[in-house]
Motif scaffolding. Structure first.
Motif, PDB file in Angstrom:
ATOM      1  N   PRO A 351      20.065 -50.065   5.409  1.00 41.25           N
ATOM      2  CA  PRO A 351      20.628 -49.232   7.210  1.00 41.25           C
ATOM      3  C   PRO A 351      20.995 -50.401   8.240  1.00 41.25           C
ATOM      4  CG  PRO A 351      19.048 -48.277   5.830  1.00 41.25           C
ATOM      5  CD  PRO A 351      19.105 -49.790   5.271  1.00 41.25           C
ATOM      6  N   ALA A 352      20.304 -51.358   8.328  1.00 45.47           N
ATOM      7  CA  ALA A 352      20.474 -52.991   9.174  1.00 45.47           C
ATOM      8  C   ALA A 352      22.156 -53.235   8.956  1.00 45.47           C
ATOM      9  CB  ALA A 352      19.707 -54.376   9.130  1.00 45.47           C
ATOM     10  N   MET A 353      22.476 -53.481   8.224  1.00 47.73           N
ATOM     11  CA  MET A 353      24.306 -53.677   7.300  1.00 47.73           C
ATOM     12  C   MET A 353      24.902 -52.268   7.615  1.00 47.73           C
ATOM     13  SD  MET A 353      23.545 -57.198   6.912  1.00 47.73           S
ATOM     14  CE  MET A 353      22.212 -56.782   8.288  1.00 47.73           C
ATOM     15  N   ARG A 354      24.546 -51.472   6.988  1.00 48.03           N
ATOM     16  CA  ARG A 354      25.700 -50.356   7.116  1.00 48.03           C
ATOM     17  C   ARG A 354      25.910 -50.438   9.398  1.00 48.03           C
ATOM     18  NH1 ARG A 354      23.266 -45.676   3.539  1.00 48.03           N
ATOM     19  NH2 ARG A 354      24.927 -44.561   5.242  1.00 48.03           N
ATOM     20  N   ARG A 355      24.666 -49.795  10.007  1.00 41.37           N
ATOM     21  CA  ARG A 355      24.451 -49.934  11.324  1.00 41.37           C
ATOM     22  C   ARG A 355      25.984 -50.804  11.661  1.00 41.37           C
ATOM     23  NH1 ARG A 355      19.885 -49.861  15.596  1.00 41.37           N
ATOM     24  NH2 ARG A 355      21.463 -49.917  17.480  1.00 41.37           N
ATOM     25  N   ILE A 356      25.655 -51.830  11.739  1.00 46.68           N
ATOM     26  CA  ILE A 356      27.257 -53.324  11.700  1.00 46.68           C
ATOM     27  C   ILE A 356      28.233 -53.193  11.523  1.00 46.68           C
ATOM     28  CG2 ILE A 356      27.420 -55.663  11.104  1.00 46.68           C
ATOM     29  CD1 ILE A 356      24.528 -56.396  11.924  1.00 46.68           C
ATOM     30  N   LEU A 357      28.493 -52.555  10.380  1.00 45.72           N
ATOM     31  CA  LEU A 357      29.596 -52.640   9.611  1.00 45.72           C
ATOM     32  C   LEU A 357      30.269 -50.935   9.965  1.00 45.72           C
ATOM     33  CD1 LEU A 357      28.899 -53.329   6.123  1.00 45.72           C
ATOM     34  CD2 LEU A 357      30.241 -54.782   7.483  1.00 45.72           C
ATOM     35  N   ASP A 358      28.925 -49.463  10.515  1.00 48.44           N
ATOM     36  CA  ASP A 358      29.515 -48.772  10.847  1.00 48.44           C
ATOM     37  C   ASP A 358      30.419 -49.194  12.076  1.00 48.44           C
ATOM     38  OD1 ASP A 358      29.523 -47.920   8.405  1.00 48.44           O
ATOM     39  OD2 ASP A 358      27.308 -46.870   8.903  1.00 48.44           O
ATOM     40  N   THR A 359      29.513 -49.762  12.306  1.00 43.18           N
ATOM     41  CA  THR A 359      29.558 -50.092  14.834  1.00 43.18           C
ATOM     42  C   THR A 359      31.834 -50.551  14.863  1.00 43.18           C
ATOM     43  OG1 THR A 359      27.792 -50.266  14.578  1.00 43.18           O
ATOM     44  CG2 THR A 359      29.221 -51.118  16.292  1.00 43.18           C
ATOM     45  N   GLN A 360      31.310 -51.481  13.963  1.00 44.10           N
ATOM     46  CA  GLN A 360      32.575 -52.415  14.331  1.00 44.10           C
ATOM     47  C   GLN A 360      33.902 -51.816  13.501  1.00 44.10           C
ATOM     48  OE1 GLN A 360      32.068 -53.843  15.283  1.00 44.10           O
ATOM     49  NE2 GLN A 360      29.553 -54.361  15.810  1.00 44.10           N
ATOM     50  N   ARG A 361      33.895 -50.550  12.440  1.00 48.79           N
ATOM     51  CA  ARG A 361      34.399 -49.776  12.242  1.00 48.79           C
ATOM     52  C   ARG A 361      34.762 -48.578  13.034  1.00 48.79           C
ATOM     53  NH1 ARG A 361      38.260 -51.317   8.890  1.00 48.79           N
ATOM     54  NH2 ARG A 361      39.658 -50.124   9.920  1.00 48.79           N
ATOM     55  N   ALA A 362      34.136 -48.197  13.674  1.00 50.49           N
ATOM     56  CA  ALA A 362      34.097 -46.959  14.127  1.00 50.49           C
ATOM     57  C   ALA A 362      34.891 -47.808  15.614  1.00 50.49           C
ATOM     58  CB  ALA A 362      32.838 -46.682  15.369  1.00 50.49           C
ATOM     59  N   TRP A 363      35.042 -49.119  16.523  1.00 49.68           N
ATOM     60  CA  TRP A 363      35.910 -50.293  17.528  1.00 49.68           C
ATOM     61  C   TRP A 363      37.447 -49.869  16.486  1.00 49.68           C
ATOM     62  CZ3 TRP A 363      34.749 -51.185  22.375  1.00 49.68           C
ATOM     63  CH2 TRP A 363      34.144 -50.453  22.857  1.00 49.68           C
ATOM     64  N   ILE A 364      37.774 -50.459  15.596  1.00 44.25           N
ATOM     65  CA  ILE A 364      38.907 -51.212  15.069  1.00 44.25           C
ATOM     66  C   ILE A 364      39.757 -49.246  14.527  1.00 44.25           C
ATOM     67  CG2 ILE A 364      39.870 -51.346  13.032  1.00 44.25           C
ATOM     68  CD1 ILE A 364      37.779 -52.910  12.050  1.00 44.25           C
ATOM     69  N   ASP A 365      38.157 -48.284  13.884  1.00 40.80           N
ATOM     70  CA  ASP A 365      39.764 -47.105  14.534  1.00 40.80           C
ATOM     71  C   ASP A 365      40.385 -46.830  15.628  1.00 40.80           C
ATOM     72  OD1 ASP A 365      39.524 -47.532  11.258  1.00 40.80           O
ATOM     73  OD2 ASP A 365      37.859 -46.275  10.886  1.00 40.80           O
ATOM     74  N   ALA A 366      39.154 -46.278  15.935  1.00 37.02           N
ATOM     75  CA  ALA A 366      38.954 -45.958  17.588  1.00 37.02           C
ATOM     76  C   ALA A 366      40.347 -46.218  18.613  1.00 37.02           C
ATOM     77  CB  ALA A 366      37.999 -45.212  18.506  1.00 37.02           C
ATOM     78  N   GLY A 367      40.369 -48.025  18.513  1.00 36.81           N
ATOM     79  CA  GLY A 367      41.002 -49.243  18.996  1.00 36.81           C
ATOM     80  C   GLY A 367      43.025 -48.723  18.710  1.00 36.81           C
ATOM     81  N   ARG A 368      42.986 -48.417  17.450  1.00 31.91           N
ATOM     82  CA  ARG A 368      44.225 -48.347  16.576  1.00 31.91           C
ATOM     83  C   ARG A 368      44.438 -46.921  17.192  1.00 31.91           C
ATOM     84  NH1 ARG A 368      42.437 -50.230  10.196  1.00 31.91           N
ATOM     85  NH2 ARG A 368      43.581 -52.551  10.701  1.00 31.91           N
ATOM     86  N   VAL A 369      43.850 -46.062  17.114  1.00 28.94           N
ATOM     87  CA  VAL A 369      45.111 -44.286  17.821  1.00 28.94           C
ATOM     88  C   VAL A 369      45.006 -44.831  19.868  1.00 28.94           C
ATOM     89  CG1 VAL A 369      44.033 -41.829  18.772  1.00 28.94           C
ATOM     90  CG2 VAL A 369      43.298 -43.389  16.651  1.00 28.94           C
TER      91      VAL A 369
END
Length: 583
Positions: A351-369
Motif C-alpha cells: 500500500p505505501a508504494m501503491r499510494r506513491i505511484l497512484d498519486t503521481q499517476r493521478a497528477w500526470i494523467d490529469a495534467g495531460r488533459v
C-alpha cells in the motif's frame, strides 16, 4: 534502469477520446485538414519513435559528461549535436509553424505532446530547442520584414537555435532593473553592451548559428520596464563575421548538466530592434507565454519519466509479502493496468508504494488533459471563425497557463522525490538514474517566472481585476462539459465553492476601505493550488466518463486522485478563508 519510453496509447486516449481533438480541429478552417485521427496518431507514433530511439538514450551521458566550456566555446555532450541535426532535418521544430514560414502547419497540441515526451526523455537536450517556438512567434509578430526574411524561416525550421536574454546579475524577476545598453549606429543598427546571466543555450555547437533576443535600454529611455526595448543579435552575421558576444562561463548547476546555462557578455554587439522602442516586454512576453506552457508540459514529462522508473522498479523489487496478500502473484493492473502479473512479494503491491505511484499517476494523467486542452485552445484562439469562441479560448489560456506551469512543475519535483522513495537507498545512488530526475526537475519551479510569480499573476492580474468574471465564466463552462456522475457532482460543487469564496469573500475583502493591500499576495499560492485541484477534478471526471471498457487502466489512478490528492482542496480553501480573518 531503462531509459524513458513514450506510452503512446495514453497520449492517444487523452487526445482523441477524452478531449475529442478531431472535433475541435474540424471547426478551425486552417487546421480542418489535420483533424483526421489517423494522421494525429501517425505523427505521435513517429514522434515517440524519434524520442525513444534517438533522444532518450543520451540522457544519462548528457548528465554525467555535461556541457563543457573552454575559452568561450561550449562543446555539448556526446551525441547531442548529431541528435539535434537529425531533429531539425526531420522537421520536428517546424511542426506547428505556418506553412508560409517553412513550417508544417500542424496543430499546436501535437507540438505540445512532442515536447512533453522530449522533456521526459532528456530534459537537458530539450532545453536547446525548447525556446524555438516562442522565438518564432516573437519574430513573426514583432520583427521587421527585413529581419523576418533573414531569420524567421531558419528559426521555424530549427536550423538555427535561439535564446531569450533577459536576466542580469541584479535583475531577475524585476526586469525593470535591466541595465544593458543599446546605442544607435549610423547604419540603423544598435550596439548592445551589458552582461546577461542564466542564458540557456547561450553558446553551444548544436546549430550553425544562435539568434539572441535581448532586452536592453535605449539612450534617454525612462526607468523601469517601460524603458526596455527588444533587440536581435546573432552569433554570426550574414557575411560570416562573428558578433562580439562572448560566453564568459557556464554555471555549475544542481541538474540539467546537458544544458549550458551561460553568462553572456555583449561588447558593443551590433543588432537590430524588434518591435517598437520601449515595447520590448510586449514582444518578449509573446516568447515567455509560449515558454510557460512548455514548462508546464516539462513538469508532466519529468514526472512521467520518474514514475516509469519507479513503477518498473516496484514491480521487480521483491521484499516481504504485501499485507493481506496470500497469493503467489497478483494482477499488475492494481498498479498500472497493463494486464500482466507481479509476484506477491513485489513492493508494487505494498500500500505505501501503491499510494506513491497512484498519486503521481493521478497528477500526470490529469495534467495531460489540462495541458493538451490548453494547446487546443491556443489553436482555437488563433483560428476559430467565431469571435465568442476565440474569446473563450483566450480566457482559458490566460487563467490556466499559470496554473499548469506552477502546479505541475511543483509536482514534478516533489513527485520525483516521492518516486525516488520507492527505490529506498538505491534511489539515492546514481546507478538507478532516479536522482537525476529530482535534480533536473527542480529548476522548472524557478525559470520562466517563478511559481510564486505565476500565482500572483493568476490572482492579481487574471482573477481580481474584472471582479472574477473571467474565472466564474470559465468554471461555468467547464461544469456544463461534465456528465452526470458522483465525480462530476463533486466537481461542480467544488467549482461553486471556489467561485463563491472569490466573489462573496475575497473580492469584498480586498475592496473594503482600509483593506490590507498585501492580502492577495499572501493568498496567491493557496488560490492557485485550489484552482489546480478543481481543474484536476474536472479532468478526472472527463477521464472517468470516457474510459468505458478501458476503465481498469485508469481506475487505480482515478481512485488515487480522489483519495490522496483531492482532500487537499478542503485544506487550501480553509487556508484561504483563514487568510481573510484578522490574526
Amino acid at each position: 534502469m531503462n531509459a524513458y519510453q513514450p506510452r503512446l496509447a495514453d497520449h492517444h486516449f487523452i487526445l482523441l477520446d477524452v478531449l475529442r481533438a478531431p472535433r475541435t480541429l474540424a471547426e478551425l478552417p486552417a487546421l480542418a485538414e489535420h483533424a483526421d485521427p489517423d494522421l494525429l496518431r501517425q505523427v505521435l507514433e513517429e514522434a515517440g519513435k524519434f524520442v525513444g530511439e534517438v533522444v532518450a538514450p543520451l540522457n544519462r551521458e548528457g548528465d554525467e559528461v555535461g556541457a563543457q566550456w573552454r575559452d568561450g566555446a561550449v562543446t555539448m555532450p556526446p551525441g547531442f549535436r548529431d541528435a539535434y541535426q537529425a531533429f531539425w532535418q526531420a522537421g520536428w521544430p517546424s511542426l506547428a509553424c505556418a506553412v508560409e514560414d517553412g513550417g508544417q502547419g500542424l496543430p499546436a497540441v501535437l507540438e505540445a505532446q512532442l515536447y512533453e515526451m522530449l522533456s521526459a526523455a532528456n530534459h537537458g537536450w530539450t532545453m536547446a530547442p525548447g525556446l524555438l517556438h516562442g522565438a518564432y512567434e516573437c519574430i513573426k509578430h514583432h520583427a521587421s520584414d527585413g529581419l523576418k526574411s533573414t531569420y524567421l524561416e531558419k528559426i521555424a525550421s530549427g536550423e538555427w537555435l535561439a535564446t531569450m536574454c533577459l536576466t542580469e546579475p541584479h535583475a531577475g524577476s524585476d526586469l525593470g532593473l535591466v541595465r544593458t545598453k543599446a546605442l544607435p549606429l549610423p547604419d540603423g543598427r544598435f550596439a548592445l553592451s551589458g552582461t546577461k546571466i542564466f542564458i540557456s543555450g547561450g553558446e553551444h555547437d548544436l546549430s550553425d548559428n544562435i539568434v539572441h533576443l535581448v532586452l536592453a535600454r535605449l539612450p534617454d529611455s525612462p526607468p523601469g520596464p517601460k524603458g526596455l526595448s527588444l533587440f536581435l543579435v546573432p552569433k554570426f552575421y550574414q557575411d560570416g563575421a562573428r558578433s562580439p558576444v562572448v560566453c564568459e562561463r557556464i554555471e555549475e548547476k544542481m541538474g540539467l548538466h546537458g544544458s549550458p546555462t551561460c553568462v553572456m557578455r555583449f561588447d558593443d554587439a551590433p543588432g537590430w530592434i524588434v518591435g517598437e522602442p520601449g515595447k520590448g516586454l510586449n514582444a518578449m512576453f509573446v516568447m515567455m507565454n509560449a515558454a510557460r506552457l512548455h514548462v508546464g508540459l516539462q513538469g508532466i514529462g519529468l514526472l512521467e519519466a520518474a514514475w516509469q522508473k519507479a513503477d518498473a522498479y516496484a514491480q521487480e523489487r521483491r521484499q516481504m509479502r504485501a499485507p493481506g496478500n496470500t497469493s503467489k502473484a497478483a494482477p499488475v493492473h492494481a498498479v498500472n493496468g497493463v494486464g500482466a502479473t507481479v509476484q506477491a512479494d513485489a513492493i508494487a503491491l505494498h500500500p505505501a508504494m501503491r499510494r506513491i505511484l497512484d498519486t503521481q499517476r493521478a497528477w500526470i494523467d490529469a495534467g495531460r488533459v489540462i495541458g493538451y486542452r490548453t494547446a487546443l485552445e491556443l489553436d482555437t484562439q488563433k483560428h476559430h471563425p467565431d469571435a465568442a469562441r476565440r474569446e473563450a479560448a483566450a480566457r482559458w489560456c490566460s487563467l490556466v497557463t499559470p496554473v499548469l506551469k506552477a502546479a505541475w512543475t511543483d509536482q514534478a519535483f516533489h513527485g520525483a522525490s516521492a518516486c525516488l522513495q520507492v527505490f529506498g537507498g538505491h534511489g539515492y545512488v546514481r546507478e538507478w538514474g532516479i536522482e537525476q530526475h529530482v535534480r533536473d526537475a527542480r529548476v522548472a519551479m524557478i525559470y520562466e517566472g517563478t511559481n510564486e510569480i505565476q500565482a500572483i499573476d493568476l490572482l492579481l492580474r487574471k482573477v481580481l481585476p474584472d471582479g472574477a468574471t473571467a474565472l466564474r465564466t470559465l468554471l461555468a463552462e467547464l461544469a456544463v462539459e461534465l456528465s452526470d456522475s458522483p465525480a462530476a457532482t463533486r466537481t461542480r460543487q467544488a467549482m461553486a465553492r471556489l467561485a463563491r469564496f472569490t466573489g462573496e469573500h475575497l473580492l469584498p475583502h480586498t475592496q473594503a476601505a482600509g483593506a490590507a493591500p498585501d492580502t492577495p499576495y499572501w493568498l496567491a499560492d493557496d488560490y492557485l493550488r485550489a484552482l489546480a485541484l478543481v481543474l484536476m477534478a474536472w479532468a478526472w471526471s472527463r477521464i472517468g466518463a470516457t474510459a468505458g471498457a478501458e476503465a481498469g487502466r485508469w481506475s487505480q489512478a482515478q481512485a488515487g486522485f480522489w483519495r490522496w490528492v483531492w482532500p487537499e482542496f478542503e485544506m487550501r480553501l480553509s487556508m484561504l478563508e483563514a487568510g481573510l480573518t484578522p490574526a
